[in-house]
Design an enzyme around this catalytic site. Structure first.
Site, short mmCIF file in Angstrom:
data_model
loop_
_atom_site.label_atom_id
_atom_site.label_comp_id
_atom_site.label_asym_id
_atom_site.label_seq_id
_atom_site.Cartn_x
_atom_site.Cartn_y
_atom_site.Cartn_z
N SER A 1 -45.79 22.89 2.80
CA SER A 1 -46.38 24.04 3.49
C SER A 1 -47.03 25.06 2.57
O SER A 1 -47.77 25.93 3.06
CB SER A 1 -45.30 24.76 4.30
OG SER A 1 -45.06 24.05 5.47
N LYS B 1 -50.67 25.52 2.92
CA LYS B 1 -51.27 26.20 4.08
C LYS B 1 -52.00 27.49 3.69
O LYS B 1 -53.07 27.78 4.21
CB LYS B 1 -50.19 26.51 5.12
CG LYS B 1 -49.57 25.26 5.75
CD LYS B 1 -48.33 25.61 6.58
CE LYS B 1 -47.75 24.40 7.29
NZ LYS B 1 -46.47 24.69 7.97
N TYR C 1 -54.36 17.12 7.31
CA TYR C 1 -53.18 18.00 7.24
C TYR C 1 -52.00 17.27 6.58
O TYR C 1 -51.33 17.82 5.70
CB TYR C 1 -52.81 18.48 8.65
CG TYR C 1 -51.47 19.18 8.67
CD1 TYR C 1 -51.31 20.44 8.10
CD2 TYR C 1 -50.34 18.55 9.22
CE1 TYR C 1 -50.07 21.06 8.08
CE2 TYR C 1 -49.11 19.18 9.21
CZ TYR C 1 -48.98 20.43 8.64
OH TYR C 1 -47.75 21.04 8.60
N TYR D 1 -41.27 31.44 6.41
CA TYR D 1 -40.69 31.01 7.68
C TYR D 1 -40.03 32.20 8.39
O TYR D 1 -40.52 33.33 8.30
CB TYR D 1 -39.67 29.87 7.47
CG TYR D 1 -40.19 28.73 6.64
CD1 TYR D 1 -41.26 27.94 7.07
CD2 TYR D 1 -39.60 28.41 5.43
CE1 TYR D 1 -41.71 26.87 6.31
CE2 TYR D 1 -40.05 27.33 4.68
CZ TYR D 1 -41.11 26.58 5.12
OH TYR D 1 -41.56 25.53 4.37
N VAL E 1 -41.09 22.67 2.13
CA VAL E 1 -39.86 21.90 2.23
C VAL E 1 -39.61 20.99 1.02
O VAL E 1 -38.51 20.46 0.87
CB VAL E 1 -39.79 21.05 3.52
CG1 VAL E 1 -39.66 21.91 4.75
CG2 VAL E 1 -40.98 20.11 3.63
#
Ligand code: DON
Length: 343
Positions: free
Chosen positions: A80, A83, A205, A257, A275
């Site tokens: 992530s 992103k 992605y 998060y 992660v």
């Protein structure tokens, strides 16, 4: 005769060996290496192979000094963390207004993989949750999937100063287990928030999550943002200066998060975790931090990574709202003139 690059790496290695700041990081590393809380991500078998003892801390300053301790060259998948950086590329490709029409900037308080869109606008809430990240990947320009992936990899190279590959096993696993992401993507297609090349975008992605990086890369990426979008070691521009504030703002509000509020309160540095066990954290105008340690807490953030960032922020006054004198003066520690006897 040595070229400039050789001299730069020599200077880096000398500062790594002798600097009081590096020694400070080394003590921090030793302090948290023994922390055994958390669990390595295992939603796909490849991630579960990570050694829970891997632990690297790297700090890169905006004037190009790099301090690293522990497993800073061990590669892992960016997940992530990608992103935030892909969001920057989308802003460059499409401009702020168009990107804002497709992806919001509001924290959700929901899980990162929640199947939820803003009821009023049908937009995903922000680029850091999966829905927003898929919508963001959809905005990346290129003739086909290969060119779009190459543009992403080239972007990461400008941030880190070195070329990147993807982990094919991780990509294949993400793709074969990614039905929830597929569901999110098709819900967005239903509302016209993503284009028809959705399967290509989903692959993109999954590939962006599978890019291999190390802790040093994460520090350079953060230092590049801290330096207004220019890599402090190579001088390459990785992100148009106009969009740096946009990227680091969503990192601050949404990057950690469901811990983002707590993080803003305790640490304050715009950051993004993944992660795979990585965290990248930006101290604008000062430095970038890259940490790698695979065991994650219940919120999905690296346990040791959170601890190290909390301590660095509080010791060196890196919280942007910090008033008053920091316990340690960053400039003195980095220049090697700190009063170490009082340490
Ligand atoms: O989309 C997924 O399931 C993962 N590849 C996301 C990775 C991650 O780090 C979790 N994100 N917020």
């Amino acid at each position: 005769m040595a070229n400039t690059g050789d001299l730069k790496s020599l200077a880096d290695s000398i500062s790594s060996v002798t600097s009081p700041f590096r020694n400070y990081l080394s003590d921090l590393h030793e302090k948290y290496q023994s922390l055994t809380e958390g669990a390595v991500a295992d939603y796909i078998p490849e991630l579960a192979l990570a050694d829970p003892n891997w632990f690297g801390i790297c700090v890169a300053t905006v004037d190009g000094q790099v301090f690293e301790v522990g497993n800073c060259t061990q590669t892992f998948t960016i997940q992530s963390i990608s992103k935030a950086f892909v969001y920057g590329l989308a802003l460059e490709d499409r401009g702020r207004d168009y990107v804002n029409s497709k992806v919001g900037v509001e924290p959700t308080g929901e899980a990162f993989n929640a199947i939820v869109l803003d009821e009023g606008t049908n937009r995903p809430y922000n680029p850091m949750v999966n829905a927003g990240a898929i919508a963001t990947a959809d905005l990346i320009s290129g003739q086909d999937g290969t060119e779009r992936l190459k543009r992403m990899l080239d972007m990461f190279q400008r941030y880190t100063g070195r070329g990147h590959d993807i982990s094919v096993p991780v990509f294949m696993s993400e793709k074969s287990t990614g039905n929830r992401n597929r569901a999110i993507a098709y819900l967005m297609l239903n509302f016209g928030m993503v284009g028809e090349k959705l399967e290509e975008t989903l692959d993109l992605y999954f590939q962006q999550c599978s890019i291999l990086v190390n802790a040093r890369d994460l520090a350079m990426m953060a230092a590049t943002l801290a330096n207004g979008g220019v890599n402090p070691c190579t001088g390459d521009r990785a992100l148009d200066e106009r969009y740096v504030q946009d990227v680091i703002s969503v990192m601050l509000t949404c990057g950690m998060y469901d811990y983002s509020g707590e993080w803003a309160y305790r640490v304050g540095m715009p950051a993004k975790s993944g992660v795979g066990g990585g965290i990248t954290a930006v101290s604008p105008g000062k430095l970038g931090i890259g940490i790698f340690s695979p065991p994650l807490d219940a919120k999905g953030n690296s346990v040791r990574g959170v601890k190290v960032c909390e301590e660095l922020s509080s010791e060196f006054g890196l919280h942007p709202f910090s008033v008053g004198k920091a316990k340690r003066d960053l400039a003195e520690w980095i220049a090697g003139s700190a009063d170490i006897d009082s340490w």
